[in-house]
Design an enzyme around this catalytic site. Sequence first.
Site: not given
Length: 466
Positions: A108, A258, A260, A262
């Site tokens: 992340s 961010d 990743d 999501d």
Amino acid sequence: MSDLSQIVKAYDVRGTVPEQWDERVAEALGAAFAQVVRADPDGEPAGDRNAVVIAHDMRETGPGLAAAFAAGVRSEGMSVIDTGLGSTDLLYYASGSLDLPGAMFTASHNPAQYNGIKMCRAGARPIGQDSGLAEIRERAQAMLDKADAHPAGEPQEPVQPRDLLPEYAAHLRKLVDLSGIRPLKVVVDAGNGMGGYTVPVVLGDAVLPALPLTIVPLYFELDGSFPNHDANPLDPANLVDLQAAVLEHGADLGLAFDGDADRCFVIDERGQPVSPSAITALVAVRELAKHPGSTVIHNLITSSAVPEIIREHGGKPLCSRVGHSFIKADMARTNAVFGGEHSAHYYFRDFWFADTGMLAAMHLLAALGEQDRPLSEFAAEYERYVCSGEINSTVADQAAKLAEVKQVYQGAETEELDGLTVRFPDGAWINLRPSNTEPLLRLNVEGPTKDRMTSLRDEVLDLVRR
């Protein structure tokens, strides 16, 4: 010998590579994952779902860890569908649309030396400590503790590559129609993360018909070393470049994803942040217009404006603990149409109750593009209180400090759904909750005015830190 308790967290796997985990550990985790997901949580056979879908983000260690995990899955007699590069919500799309368990390789927003795994059951159902992750850790640890330190079997089934990005983009376009909105100029800061991979396809014309959007790209080059700034928009320092670019280009808004991709953070046309609570309320209103009377989930750190606005639009607000596994479980239990968190995670019933920052951004673009006001004026309708943002304090004894703060405010209304929440008659509130992984207490404060919020914030911090 690897100690998996150091990297298997409350909701996912997360640690430095190769210091805390490596491909050997990934292979054991893959084998353990396959053993656990062969049956659903009630122990019933998984039928013909004898495959696992995987994806990885742009981190340098991602392909190797994903391949090792796949070998572990295959050693248990299951096949693997490898979607290659992807955002976490693309992996959720794959798990939901294919009805397969999945594993996303990402850390992340963490720095470059980290990597991790977010796992889910078929249909993007969450896996956390209480819903399979602890069992996966124990099984993998047992494999690693053996002398040969490898899963027992040899890979049997092949790895099937499959590009799902166009299908994912088409699915999102069906959920939110942007074709008829007024033209908007949007600066998007991908932070060298996966937003640079998904945004051109979802919001651009790389695959699907063009939308009335002018996208100004910022740091779209995939680079897991994060050469420009950390891919963590929750830190205001990482929004500075986006804020400047919105003003420079005279854009209608800015979006920051961010690592990743999501989560999605929003900047208005003045270069000022729009709180995730305001976005939660805005999207909730849109979803309630389509599904009147539905339940909408919010966590206990979102603004008090969120449940107020949900009720005003005929919805049923339900407060949940912080964390995606709790939110998703509450959404599935209540068939909630939408859920939002203070951390800019947004969950949709139309997306298998999973979180997708991209879909939330599309709802915002649709809402803004359907009227002529600037975003700052439009968003002000959903901003009723003043929030502190999350403030961390290192403490020696979390429980003792929480008890001390509770004693000080014993005359006020308190609740302990997640840490300690104290509510005051004027509408101000505090939440103080312990970190699951560090010796920290996390403080959030909200007040009806800036002065009230500031004085209450400083009062509590003095208690916590003295």
